[in-house]
Design a protein around this motif. Sequence first.
Motif, mmCIF file in Angstrom:
data_model
loop_
_atom_site.group_PDB
_atom_site.id
_atom_site.type_symbol
_atom_site.label_atom_id
_atom_site.label_comp_id
_atom_site.label_asym_id
_atom_site.label_seq_id
_atom_site.Cartn_x
_atom_site.Cartn_y
_atom_site.Cartn_z
ATOM 1 N N VAL A 26 0.841 -1.202 0.000
ATOM 2 C CA VAL A 26 0.000 0.000 0.000
ATOM 3 C C VAL A 26 0.876 1.251 0.000
ATOM 4 O O VAL A 26 0.641 2.190 -0.774
ATOM 5 C CB VAL A 26 -0.970 -0.001 1.213
ATOM 6 N N LYS A 27 1.908 1.272 0.834
ATOM 7 C CA LYS A 27 2.820 2.434 0.899
ATOM 8 C C LYS A 27 3.566 2.609 -0.429
ATOM 9 O O LYS A 27 3.712 3.725 -0.925
ATOM 10 C CB LYS A 27 3.824 2.264 2.032
ATOM 11 N N LEU A 28 4.025 1.510 -0.978
ATOM 12 C CA LEU A 28 4.746 1.549 -2.255
ATOM 13 C C LEU A 28 3.867 2.135 -3.353
ATOM 14 O O LEU A 28 4.308 2.996 -4.127
ATOM 15 C CB LEU A 28 5.211 0.140 -2.633
ATOM 16 N N CYS A 29 2.622 1.694 -3.418
ATOM 17 C CA CYS A 29 1.699 2.163 -4.458
ATOM 18 C C CYS A 29 1.295 3.623 -4.234
ATOM 19 O O CYS A 29 1.087 4.363 -5.201
ATOM 20 C CB CYS A 29 0.480 1.268 -4.534
ATOM 21 N N ALA A 30 1.221 4.033 -2.987
ATOM 22 C CA ALA A 30 0.938 5.440 -2.700
ATOM 23 C C ALA A 30 2.081 6.304 -3.208
ATOM 24 O O ALA A 30 1.860 7.345 -3.848
ATOM 25 C CB ALA A 30 0.730 5.645 -1.198
ATOM 26 N N ASP A 31 3.316 5.860 -2.967
ATOM 27 C CA ASP A 31 4.493 6.613 -3.402
ATOM 28 C C ASP A 31 4.663 6.608 -4.918
ATOM 29 O O ASP A 31 4.943 7.637 -5.522
ATOM 30 C CB ASP A 31 5.762 6.043 -2.759
ATOM 31 N N GLU A 32 4.521 5.437 -5.525
ATOM 32 C CA GLU A 32 4.812 5.308 -6.951
ATOM 33 C C GLU A 32 3.657 5.692 -7.864
ATOM 34 O O GLU A 32 3.881 6.212 -8.951
ATOM 35 C CB GLU A 32 5.264 3.877 -7.266
ATOM 36 N N PHE A 33 2.433 5.395 -7.449
ATOM 37 C CA PHE A 33 1.277 5.617 -8.317
ATOM 38 C C PHE A 33 0.303 6.667 -7.793
ATOM 39 O O PHE A 33 -0.636 7.037 -8.489
ATOM 40 C CB PHE A 33 0.496 4.310 -8.528
ATOM 41 N N GLY A 34 0.493 7.091 -6.553
ATOM 42 C CA GLY A 34 -0.445 8.029 -5.953
ATOM 43 C C GLY A 34 -1.764 7.394 -5.583
ATOM 44 O O GLY A 34 -2.794 8.066 -5.496
ATOM 45 N N TRP A 35 -1.758 6.086 -5.335
ATOM 46 C CA TRP A 35 -2.982 5.347 -5.058
ATOM 47 C C TRP A 35 -3.370 5.441 -3.592
ATOM 48 O O TRP A 35 -2.518 5.518 -2.701
ATOM 49 C CB TRP A 35 -2.820 3.872 -5.390
ATOM 50 N N LYS A 36 -4.665 5.328 -3.351
ATOM 51 C CA LYS A 36 -5.189 5.163 -2.002
ATOM 52 C C LYS A 36 -5.137 3.680 -1.665
ATOM 53 O O LYS A 36 -5.024 2.821 -2.551
ATOM 54 C CB LYS A 36 -6.624 5.673 -1.923
ATOM 55 N N LYS A 37 -5.263 3.392 -0.377
ATOM 56 C CA LYS A 37 -5.240 2.002 0.095
ATOM 57 C C LYS A 37 -6.276 1.152 -0.630
ATOM 58 O O LYS A 37 -5.983 0.034 -1.071
ATOM 59 C CB LYS A 37 -5.500 1.998 1.604
ATOM 60 N N SER A 38 -7.476 1.698 -0.796
ATOM 61 C CA SER A 38 -8.552 0.924 -1.426
ATOM 62 C C SER A 38 -8.225 0.571 -2.874
ATOM 63 O O SER A 38 -8.565 -0.515 -3.349
ATOM 64 C CB SER A 38 -9.876 1.681 -1.349
ATOM 65 N N THR A 39 -7.556 1.484 -3.574
ATOM 66 C CA THR A 39 -7.173 1.214 -4.964
ATOM 67 C C THR A 39 -6.181 0.057 -5.033
ATOM 68 O O THR A 39 -6.323 -0.860 -5.857
ATOM 69 C CB THR A 39 -6.570 2.468 -5.623
ATOM 70 N N THR A 40 -5.194 0.095 -4.145
ATOM 71 C CA THR A 40 -4.196 -0.978 -4.116
ATOM 72 C C THR A 40 -4.865 -2.323 -3.870
ATOM 73 O O THR A 40 -4.594 -3.298 -4.572
ATOM 74 C CB THR A 40 -3.141 -0.709 -3.023
ATOM 75 N N TYR A 41 -5.758 -2.376 -2.899
ATOM 76 C CA TYR A 41 -6.421 -3.646 -2.585
ATOM 77 C C TYR A 41 -7.363 -4.098 -3.698
ATOM 78 O O TYR A 41 -7.505 -5.294 -3.946
ATOM 79 C CB TYR A 41 -7.139 -3.570 -1.239
ATOM 80 N N THR A 42 -7.977 -3.151 -4.388
ATOM 81 C CA THR A 42 -8.854 -3.519 -5.507
ATOM 82 C C THR A 42 -8.055 -4.148 -6.639
ATOM 83 O O THR A 42 -8.427 -5.192 -7.182
ATOM 84 C CB THR A 42 -9.620 -2.282 -6.024
ATOM 85 N N VAL A 43 -6.937 -3.514 -7.000
ATOM 86 C CA VAL A 43 -6.092 -4.051 -8.079
ATOM 87 C C VAL A 43 -5.498 -5.389 -7.656
ATOM 88 O O VAL A 43 -5.462 -6.343 -8.442
ATOM 89 C CB VAL A 43 -5.005 -3.034 -8.487
ATOM 90 N N LEU A 44 -5.043 -5.483 -6.420
ATOM 91 C CA LEU A 44 -4.491 -6.742 -5.924
ATOM 92 C C LEU A 44 -5.531 -7.854 -5.983
ATOM 93 O O LEU A 44 -5.243 -8.972 -6.432
ATOM 94 C CB LEU A 44 -3.973 -6.571 -4.495
#
Length: 116
Positions: A26-44
């Motif tokens: 989640v932290k990696l995706c926030a830094d690299e893609f600007g994603w929120k936690k929910s976005t990361t979990y949805t894609v995962l």
Amino acid sequence: MEIGEVQMQFAERIWEKEPIASGELVKLCADEFGWKKSTTYTVLKKLCEKGLFQNIDGVVTSLISKEEFYTRKSEQFVEETFGGSLPAFLAAFTSRQKLSSKEIAEIRRIIDSAKD
């Protein structure tokens, strides 16, 4: 196995870092893609449903390797585009682009190792 460009970038990060804690992802995706936690979990979740990854007890790992994924994509492309004919694919590929001696030698080595 079809995945979009964004999912591909996400998958690449998992393959690079696995095993990776979902919180770290989640932290990696926030830094690299600007994603929120929910976005990361949805894609995962979508990639887990497609059989690429698993998230067990908050640890994300791959079910198939990056190499296996690309092998399957290549096979699918040749099947769908050239009716599964590798010679037809090579003929199309080389019709506009000449192969170097090194490339020809590598292809011969691959063919020789694949013989029955």
